[in-house]
Design a protein around this motif. Structure first.
Motif, mmCIF file in Angstrom:
data_model
loop_
_atom_site.group_PDB
_atom_site.id
_atom_site.type_symbol
_atom_site.label_atom_id
_atom_site.label_comp_id
_atom_site.label_asym_id
_atom_site.label_seq_id
_atom_site.Cartn_x
_atom_site.Cartn_y
_atom_site.Cartn_z
ATOM 1 N N LEU A 259 38.460 41.984 20.610
ATOM 2 C CA LEU A 259 38.438 43.200 18.945
ATOM 3 C C LEU A 259 37.785 43.718 19.012
ATOM 4 C CD1 LEU A 259 37.106 39.841 16.532
ATOM 5 C CD2 LEU A 259 39.586 41.219 16.706
ATOM 6 N N PHE A 260 37.657 44.181 20.058
ATOM 7 C CA PHE A 260 36.530 45.632 20.201
ATOM 8 C C PHE A 260 36.905 46.519 21.427
ATOM 9 C CE2 PHE A 260 32.956 43.033 17.920
ATOM 10 C CZ PHE A 260 33.087 43.695 17.160
ATOM 11 N N SER A 261 37.771 46.077 21.937
ATOM 12 C CA SER A 261 38.974 46.440 23.167
ATOM 13 C C SER A 261 37.132 46.759 24.378
ATOM 14 C CB SER A 261 38.760 48.112 22.513
ATOM 15 O OG SER A 261 39.980 47.783 21.778
ATOM 16 N N VAL A 262 36.645 45.595 24.827
ATOM 17 C CA VAL A 262 35.391 45.744 25.444
ATOM 18 C C VAL A 262 37.307 45.524 26.642
ATOM 19 C CG1 VAL A 262 34.197 45.161 26.530
ATOM 20 C CG2 VAL A 262 34.001 45.517 24.777
ATOM 21 N N PRO A 263 36.802 46.624 28.359
ATOM 22 C CA PRO A 263 37.612 46.422 29.226
ATOM 23 C C PRO A 263 37.650 45.016 30.443
ATOM 24 C CG PRO A 263 37.017 48.373 29.729
ATOM 25 C CD PRO A 263 36.428 47.443 27.719
ATOM 26 N N GLY A 264 36.951 43.790 29.101
ATOM 27 C CA GLY A 264 36.535 42.648 30.099
ATOM 28 C C GLY A 264 37.532 41.002 30.761
ATOM 29 N N GLU A 265 36.966 40.675 31.173
ATOM 30 C CA GLU A 265 37.500 39.607 31.805
ATOM 31 C C GLU A 265 38.155 38.665 30.798
ATOM 32 O OE1 GLU A 265 37.915 39.007 35.121
ATOM 33 O OE2 GLU A 265 36.541 40.464 35.830
ATOM 34 N N GLY A 266 37.870 38.320 29.601
ATOM 35 C CA GLY A 266 38.722 38.243 28.604
ATOM 36 C C GLY A 266 39.272 38.493 28.027
ATOM 37 N N GLY A 267 40.092 40.160 27.568
ATOM 38 C CA GLY A 267 40.855 40.605 26.897
ATOM 39 C C GLY A 267 42.043 40.778 28.644
ATOM 40 N N LEU A 268 41.837 40.226 29.922
ATOM 41 C CA LEU A 268 42.492 40.211 30.584
ATOM 42 C C LEU A 268 42.965 39.456 30.439
ATOM 43 C CD1 LEU A 268 43.801 41.838 33.183
ATOM 44 C CD2 LEU A 268 41.773 40.563 34.865
ATOM 45 N N LEU A 269 42.773 37.794 30.929
ATOM 46 C CA LEU A 269 42.503 37.012 30.123
ATOM 47 C C LEU A 269 43.833 36.619 29.866
ATOM 48 C CD1 LEU A 269 42.877 33.902 31.759
ATOM 49 C CD2 LEU A 269 41.324 33.377 29.981
ATOM 50 N N ILE A 270 43.790 36.620 28.206
ATOM 51 C CA ILE A 270 44.762 37.161 27.546
ATOM 52 C C ILE A 270 46.208 37.495 27.357
ATOM 53 C CG2 ILE A 270 44.777 37.292 24.942
ATOM 54 C CD1 ILE A 270 42.412 37.242 24.781
ATOM 55 N N ASP A 271 45.732 39.048 28.019
ATOM 56 C CA ASP A 271 47.318 39.996 28.899
ATOM 57 C C ASP A 271 48.161 39.349 29.643
ATOM 58 O OD1 ASP A 271 45.961 41.789 26.851
ATOM 59 O OD2 ASP A 271 45.066 43.138 28.104
ATOM 60 N N SER A 272 47.149 38.648 30.530
ATOM 61 C CA SER A 272 47.868 37.873 31.818
ATOM 62 C C SER A 272 48.952 37.225 31.478
ATOM 63 C CB SER A 272 46.513 37.973 32.956
ATOM 64 O OG SER A 272 45.959 36.652 32.206
#
Length: 316
Positions: A259-272
């Motif tokens: 939601l906040f576009s934080v370049p962390g592991e959570g967004g990376l997991l969803i994108d992968s």
């Protein structure tokens, strides 16, 4: 104590092995192809599959997967998110934002949760207790992404106090921290309520026990009796709440980071997962599972330190 820790550590390794196995088979059996890309020619795709043993049967692929992790620490190579780059390097790049977000969330959650739970227990059945109990129900029942969206609307559109998204290219530390405030707050509300709820229940039960009445008859004030006696007897259940909260916060940060576009592991997991980058997805699942298992191990060891009866029972 050594046998107790050794037994818990062995159980952690066995669980990690099962998680690795399950993650590998579930992700590899997904219908999306690893090389599902119209820009890649069939010849190049065939060579890549041979290099990564993807033309072999699944059981052979599983053998090479375990061999790479155990013998070389190799979790594979990304083929879609960052083609050609080792997944371990990608994960290491994304760890700092996730760790900062989770660290500040815990830094806020633990003291505020302890204060709220203590006030609610000492002011039982009064207006502070009713107010805190109402907020506890709200913060636990409503998902964190709802509060995140509400904070974004109120504090970025109605009252433009904070930026809507995390600024990874901030010119200084203060600007980066300023853009991190809203995701930290959104991620902290549920842990604050969880700690306050458990501590309130434990303190109410402890404060009404017979030894607390005896402590008061010896001349201790309510505050002295609470700090010297009540909190120690509440350590075991509170440790069971606070330590695994690290995993809970990291799980909640999956959506908050997006939601906040934080370049962390959570967004990376969803994108992968959406991209079908199987090697990276499996590595991230192992990463999250390892953190969960380490927190559980810390809880078990803390139980043995706080209460020797648990340690002795575990040894038997």
């Amino acid at each position: 104590m050594f046998k107790y820790i050794l037994g818990r550590f062995g159980a952690m390794l066995l669980t990690l092995f099962l998680v690795m196995t399950l993650s590998f088979w579930v992700i590899r059996l997904m219908p999306m192809s690893i090389f599902e890309n119209p820009e890649v020619s069939p010849e190049v795709q065939h060579k890549l599959e041979e290099r990564m043993h993807l033309h072999e049967p699944m059981i052979v692929q599983y053998y090479y997967f375990l061999e790479g992790i155990v013998l070389r620490g190799d979790f594979g190579t990304s083929v879609k998110m960052r083609p050609g780059l080792e997944v371990f390097s990608i994960i290491m790049e994304r760890i700092p934002p996730t760790m900062v977000l989770n660290f500040f969330s815990l830094l806020i959650s633990i003291p505020l949760g302890i204060i709220a739970g203590t006030v609610a227990a000492l002011k039982r059945n009064r207006w502070p207790d009713h107010l805190i109990s109402f907020l506890i129900v709200i913060f636990i029942s409503v998902p964190s992404f709802v509060f995140a969206s509400l904070l974004q609307y109120l504090l970025t559109f109605v009252f433009p106090v904070f930026p809507t998204l995390y600024n990874a290219q901030a010119p200084n530390v203060w600007a980066a921290f300023h853009s991190m405030v809203l995701p930290v707050v959104a991620l902290s509300l549920n842990p604050i309520a969880t700690i306050a709820r458990y501590l309130r229940g434990e303190l109410i039960e402890t404060l009404s026990s017979e030894y607390m009445v005896l402590a008061r008859t010896k001349g201790l004030t309510q505050q002295e009796a609470t700090w010297k006696h009540a909190f120690r007897n509440s350590l075991v259940p509170i440790a069971n709440t606070i330590i695994p909260m690290i995993t809970g916060i990291m799980g909640g940060s999956l959506v908050i980071e997006k939601l906040f576009s934080v370049p962390g592991e959570g967004g990376l997991l969803i994108d992968s997962i959406l991209a079908g980058d199987h090697f990276l997805t499996v590595a991230l699942l192992i990463f999250y599972s390892l953190i969960s298992l380490i927190t559980i191990l810390i809880v078990d060891i803390s139980y043995g330190i706080i209460d020797p009866r648990i340690r002795i029972g575990g040894g038997k």
